[in-house]
Design an enzyme around this catalytic site. Structure first.
Site, PDB file in Angstrom:
ATOM      1  CB  ALA A  91     -10.704 -10.830  16.054  1.00  0.00           C
ATOM      2  CG  ASP A  94     -22.345  -7.898  18.321  1.00  0.00           C
ATOM      3  OD1 ASP A  94     -21.530  -7.344  17.415  1.00  0.00           O
ATOM      4  OD2 ASP A  94     -22.330  -7.544  19.527  1.00  0.00           O
ATOM      5  NE  ARG A 134      -1.750  -1.862   3.661  1.00  0.00           N
ATOM      6  CZ  ARG A 134      -2.475  -1.891   4.972  1.00  0.00           C
ATOM      7  NH1 ARG A 134      -3.542  -1.434   4.982  1.00  0.00           N
ATOM      8  NH2 ARG A 134      -1.656  -2.250   5.748  1.00  0.00           N
ATOM      9  CD  GLU A 164      -2.727   3.527  15.469  1.00  0.00           C
ATOM     10  OE1 GLU A 164      -2.457   3.869  14.431  1.00  0.00           O
ATOM     11  OE2 GLU A 164      -1.709   3.364  16.346  1.00  0.00           O
ATOM     12  CG  ASP A 204      -5.989  -6.886  14.325  1.00  0.00           C
ATOM     13  OD1 ASP A 204      -7.138  -7.758  14.794  1.00  0.00           O
ATOM     14  OD2 ASP A 204      -6.341  -5.810  13.941  1.00  0.00           O
ATOM     15  CB  VAL A 210     -15.532 -10.578  18.774  1.00  0.00           C
ATOM     16  CG1 VAL A 210     -16.346 -11.527  18.355  1.00  0.00           C
ATOM     17  CG2 VAL A 210     -14.061 -11.069  19.245  1.00  0.00           C
ATOM     18  CG  LEU A 211     -12.440  -4.235  18.771  1.00  0.00           C
ATOM     19  CD1 LEU A 211     -10.965  -4.780  18.965  1.00  0.00           C
ATOM     20  CD2 LEU A 211     -12.498  -2.983  17.910  1.00  0.00           C
ATOM     21  CG  HIS A 217      -1.091  -0.353  15.050  1.00  0.00           C
ATOM     22  ND1 HIS A 217      -2.594  -0.414  15.586  1.00  0.00           N
ATOM     23  CD2 HIS A 217      -1.353  -0.180  14.055  1.00  0.00           C
ATOM     24  CE1 HIS A 217      -3.382  -0.507  14.811  1.00  0.00           C
ATOM     25  NE2 HIS A 217      -2.503  -0.476  13.583  1.00  0.00           N
ATOM     26  CB  SER A 248     -22.385 -13.621  20.954  1.00  0.00           C
ATOM     27  OG  SER A 248     -21.222 -14.242  21.128  1.00  0.00           O
ATOM     28  CE  LYS A 265       1.628  -2.364   8.813  1.00  0.00           C
ATOM     29  NZ  LYS A 265       0.286  -2.903   9.379  1.00  0.00           N
ATOM     30  CE1 TYR A 307      -5.104   2.539  10.425  1.00  0.00           C
ATOM     31  CE2 TYR A 307      -3.862   2.232   8.251  1.00  0.00           C
ATOM     32  CZ  TYR A 307      -4.946   2.142   9.155  1.00  0.00           C
ATOM     33  OH  TYR A 307      -6.077   2.121   8.481  1.00  0.00           O
ATOM     34  CB  VAL A 328      -3.850 -13.421   7.027  1.00  0.00           C
ATOM     35  CG1 VAL A 328      -2.893 -12.250   6.339  1.00  0.00           C
ATOM     36  CG2 VAL A 328      -3.284 -14.804   6.344  1.00  0.00           C
ATOM     37  CB  ALA A 329      -2.039 -10.156  11.622  1.00  0.00           C
ATOM     38  CG  ASN A 330      -0.404  -8.082   6.573  1.00  0.00           C
ATOM     39  OD1 ASN A 330      -0.665  -9.401   6.712  1.00  0.00           O
ATOM     40  ND2 ASN A 330       0.367  -7.619   5.754  1.00  0.00           N
TER      41      ASN A 330
HETATM   42  N1  LIG Z   1      -6.839  -9.374  10.470  1.00  0.00           N
HETATM   43  C1  LIG Z   1      -6.859  -8.224   9.705  1.00  0.00           C
HETATM   44  O1  LIG Z   1      -6.196  -7.925   8.884  1.00  0.00           O
HETATM   45  C2  LIG Z   1      -7.555  -6.984  10.275  1.00  0.00           C
HETATM   46  C3  LIG Z   1      -8.123  -5.999   9.449  1.00  0.00           C
HETATM   47  C4  LIG Z   1      -9.423  -5.130   9.895  1.00  0.00           C
HETATM   48  C5  LIG Z   1      -9.676  -5.459  11.240  1.00  0.00           C
HETATM   49  N2  LIG Z   1      -9.127  -6.444  12.007  1.00  0.00           N
HETATM   50  C6  LIG Z   1      -9.809  -6.723  13.433  1.00  0.00           C
HETATM   51  O2  LIG Z   1     -11.038  -7.378  13.138  1.00  0.00           O
HETATM   52  C7  LIG Z   1     -11.571  -7.131  14.608  1.00  0.00           C
HETATM   53  C8  LIG Z   1     -12.946  -6.596  14.557  1.00  0.00           C
HETATM   54  O3  LIG Z   1     -12.972  -5.173  13.847  1.00  0.00           O
HETATM   55  P1  LIG Z   1     -14.443  -4.371  13.770  1.00  0.00           P
HETATM   56  O4  LIG Z   1     -13.788  -3.066  12.943  1.00  0.00           O
HETATM   57  O5  LIG Z   1     -15.462  -5.191  13.188  1.00  0.00           O
HETATM   58  O6  LIG Z   1     -14.851  -4.048  15.081  1.00  0.00           O
HETATM   59  P2  LIG Z   1     -16.161  -3.161  15.714  1.00  0.00           P
HETATM   60  O7  LIG Z   1     -15.842  -2.543  16.990  1.00  0.00           O
HETATM   61  O8  LIG Z   1     -16.848  -2.576  14.455  1.00  0.00           O
HETATM   62  O9  LIG Z   1     -17.193  -4.686  15.836  1.00  0.00           O
HETATM   63  C9  LIG Z   1     -16.783  -5.618  16.982  1.00  0.00           C
HETATM   64  C10 LIG Z   1     -18.158  -6.214  17.263  1.00  0.00           C
HETATM   65  O10 LIG Z   1     -17.821  -7.457  18.277  1.00  0.00           O
HETATM   66  C11 LIG Z   1     -18.837  -7.250  19.029  1.00  0.00           C
HETATM   67  N3  LIG Z   1     -18.591  -8.533  20.338  1.00  0.00           N
HETATM   68  C12 LIG Z   1     -17.990  -8.018  21.140  1.00  0.00           C
HETATM   69  N4  LIG Z   1     -17.982  -9.205  22.073  1.00  0.00           N
HETATM   70  C13 LIG Z   1     -18.507 -10.133  21.835  1.00  0.00           C
HETATM   71  C14 LIG Z   1     -18.887 -11.600  21.747  1.00  0.00           C
HETATM   72  N5  LIG Z   1     -18.564 -12.271  22.941  1.00  0.00           N
HETATM   73  N6  LIG Z   1     -19.593 -12.290  20.908  1.00  0.00           N
HETATM   74  C15 LIG Z   1     -19.947 -11.569  19.658  1.00  0.00           C
HETATM   75  N7  LIG Z   1     -19.675 -10.247  19.344  1.00  0.00           N
HETATM   76  C16 LIG Z   1     -19.055  -9.538  20.282  1.00  0.00           C
HETATM   77  C17 LIG Z   1     -19.198  -6.092  19.395  1.00  0.00           C
HETATM   78  O11 LIG Z   1     -20.523  -5.790  19.978  1.00  0.00           O
HETATM   79  C18 LIG Z   1     -19.039  -5.484  18.228  1.00  0.00           C
HETATM   80  O12 LIG Z   1     -20.322  -5.216  17.490  1.00  0.00           O
HETATM   81  C19 LIG Z   1     -10.852  -6.147  15.397  1.00  0.00           C
HETATM   82  O13 LIG Z   1      -9.921  -6.939  16.158  1.00  0.00           O
HETATM   83  C20 LIG Z   1      -9.842  -5.594  14.236  1.00  0.00           C
HETATM   84  O14 LIG Z   1      -8.631  -5.040  14.809  1.00  0.00           O
HETATM   85  C21 LIG Z   1      -8.338  -7.363  11.555  1.00  0.00           C
END
Ligand SMILES: NC(=O)c1ccc[n+]([C@@H]2O[C@H](COP(=O)([O-])OP(=O)(O)OC[C@H]3O[C@@H](n4cnc5c(N)ncnc54)[C@H](O)[C@@H]3O)[C@@H](O)[C@H]2O)c1
Length: 375
Positions: free
Chosen positions: A268, A198, A15, A118, A270, A239-240, A96, A220, A75, A94, A298-300
Site C-alpha cells: 500500500a 480485514d 511495460r 485508474e 503508493d 489495505v486500501l 493519477h 482487523s 504510465k 494511467y 517498492v511503489a511500482n
Molecule cells: N506497490 C505496488 O506496486 C502496488 C500495485 C498494485 C496495488 N497497490 C496498492 O495496494 C493496495 C491494495 O490494493 P487492492 O487492489 O487490494 O485494494 P482493494 O480495495 O481490493 O482491497 C483493500 C482491502 O483493504 C481492506 N481494509 C481497509 N481498511 C482496513 C484495515 N484497517 N484493516 C484491514 N483491512 C482493511 C478493505 O476492506 C479491502 O478489502 C492499494 O493501496 C493499491 O494502490 C500497490
C-alpha cells in the site's frame, strides 16, 4: 481509427500499452496501429511480432504522436512527452492526476482528451483497469517476501513452506482485497501458515469459503494485529480506503515486538503505506532495515515483471480500447458509464471532480463534452 503505441520513457518502465495480440485485434477490425520501434522490447515483444499483427513500426516517438487519434500507453506522460500530445488527441493510460498538479495543468493546456485507466469504474464500484496490477503485486509480494526472508538478504532465514519435520513460515496479510487475496493464495500454495485480516466481516466470510485450509481469517483491529506480529515472519500490508491515505496499522513501536529478520512488505506504499516506518523504495534498492526488521516498499512492483504485467494490462484495457476505436470517445463514453468515469481532462477542462478539488481548479461536468447518443 489511427492508434499510436509509444515506447515508455519513464525511468525503468519496461511495460508497453498494447501487446502484439492486442494490435492484431484492432487491425482485424480495420483500425490502423502505429507502434514505436522497440516499444515492446522490455516486455519481450519484438517489432516483427507487431508487424505480423498488422501494425506499422515507426522510428521515433515524435512520429507516433504526430497524426494518431488515440495514444495507448502505460504510465502518465512525463515532462518530455507533454509537448508531443496534440489538441483533441485521445490519451488512454494511467494518469493519477490527483498526485500531480504539474501534469494536470499540462494536460489541460494540451487540449487533449485524457481517459485515465485508474478511474474507469464498474457499477459495483470496482476498478477493472487497476485490478490486474493489484493481482500482480499481490502475487509478487509473497515471491519477494520469501526471498528477503533469506539470511544473506537480512531475513530470518526461514523457508516459506518449511520442510517435513520443520514448521513453515507464518505470513500475516493486512487487507483481504485483490492484493491480499492473491498474496494469501500464493503463500498458502507454497505451504506457509497464513492469516489474512480485514475490517469487512462479509469479505472475511467469503475468503474463509474460498481460501485453502492453511489460511485463517481474522478481524482487523489494533489489538488483534499486536497479538500476531511477534509470531509472524512475513507481514504484507495490502489495505486500501478508496480516495484516502492508507491507515497506519503497524506503528513504529510495534517493530520492537517483532523477531529480528521479520520482513514487512508494504504494497500500500503508493497510498502512503500502512506501515508507519514505510518509505518508498525502488527495484534497484528495494529494502532497508529498522530495528532489525526488513522493510520492502517498492511503489511500482509490477514494473519488475513487465511480460506478465503488459499481458495482464492489455487483457483488461483491450475491450475498452476497442469500444473507443470503433465508436470514437464521445459516443463510446456516452454509451458506457465505466468509460465516461475515466474522463479526467477533456479539451482544456477538468472533468473529474476530485482532481479539480485537489488543486482548487475549475470543474466542468463531463456531460458538457459528450454528445448525447440515443441508442
Ligand atoms: N506497490 C505496488 O506496486 C502496488 C500495485 C498494485 C496495488 N497497490 C496498492 O495496494 C493496495 C491494495 O490494493 P487492492 O487492489 O487490494 O485494494 P482493494 O480495495 O481490493 O482491497 C483493500 C482491502 O483493504 C481492506 N481494509 C481497509 N481498511 C482496513 C484495515 N484497517 N484493516 C484491514 N483491512 C482493511 C478493505 O476492506 C479491502 O478489502 C492499494 O493501496 C493499491 O494502490 C500497490
Amino acid at each position: 481509427m489511427i492508434i499510436g503505441v509509444p515506447k515508455e520513457i519513464k525511468n525503468n518502465e519496461n511495460r508497453v500499452g498494447l501487446t502484439p495480440g492486442g494490435a492484431k485485434e484492432l487491425t482485424k477490425l480495420g483500425h490502423t496501429v502505429k507502434v514505436q520501434s522497440h516499444a515492446g522490447e522490455g516486455s519481450g515483444f519484438s517489432d516483427a511480432q507487431y508487424k505480423d499483427a498488422g501494425a506499422t513500426i515507426l522510428p521515433d516517438i515524435e512520429s507516433v504522436y504526430a497524426d494518431v487519434e488515440m495514444i495507448i500507453k502505460v504510465k502518465e506522460p512525463i515532462e518530455k512527452e507533454y509537448s508531443l500530445i496534440k489538441r483533441d488527441q485521445l490519451v488512454f493510460t494511467y494518469f493519477h492526476f490527483a498526485s500531480s498538479e504539474t501534469l494536470t495543468k499540462a494536460m489541460v493546456k494540451s487540449g487533449a482528451v485524457c481517459l485515465a485507466y485508474e478511474t474507469v469504474e464498474l457499477p459495483d464500484r470496482s476498478l477493472p483497469l487497476l485490478v490486474p496490477m493489484s493481482e500482480v503485486a499481490g502475487r509478487m509480494a509473497v515471491q519477494e517476501g520469501a526471498r528477503f526472508l533469506e539470511k544473506p538478504l537480512q531475513g530470518r532465514g526461514i523457508l516459506l513452506g518449511g520442510v517435513p519435520g520443520v514448521r513453515p513460515a507464518k505470513v500475516l496479510i493486512l487487507g483481504g482485497g485483490v492484493v491480499g487475496t492473491q498474496a494469501a493464495k500464493m503463500a498458502a500454495g507454497l505451504g506457509a501458515d497464513v492469516t489474512i485480516m480485514d475490517t469487512n466481516l462479509n469479505r472475511l466470510r467469503y475468503l474463509a469459503d474460498i481460501l485453502p485450509a492453511n489460511v485463517n481469517t481474522f478481524m482487523s483491529s489494533e489489538y488483534n494485529i499486536r497479538s500476531l506480529i511477534g509470531s509472524h515472519d512475513l507481514i504484507i500490508g495490502a489495505v486500501l480506503i478508496p480516495g484516502a491515505k492508507a491507515p497506519k496499522l503497524i506503528t513504529r513501536d510495534m517493530l520492537k515486538e517483532m523477531q529480528p529478520g521479520t520482513v514487512l512488505i508494504d504494497v500500500a506504499v503508493d497510498q502512503g503505506g500502512c506501515i508507519e516506518t514505510c518509505e518508498p523504495t525502488t527495484h534497484e534498492n528495494p529494502t532497508y532495515v529498522i530495528d532489525g526488521v526488513v522493510h520492502y516498499c517498492v511503489a511500482n512492483m509490477p514494473g519488475a515483471v513487465p511480460y506478465t504485467s503488459t499481458l495482464a494490462l492489455t487483457n483488461a484495457t483491450l475491450p475498452y480500447a476497442i469500444q473507443l476505436a470503433n465508436m470514437g470517445w464521445q459516443q463510446a463514453c456516452s454509451l458506457s458509464n465505466p468509460l465516461k468515469l475515466g474522463l479526467n481532462v477533456v479539451k482544456g477542462d477538468i472533468t473529474y471532480k476530485s482532481v479539480a478539488d485537489a488543486f482548487g481548479l475549475p470543474y466542468v461536468p463531463v456531460e458538457e463534452h459528450i454528445q448525447k447518443v440515443t441508442a
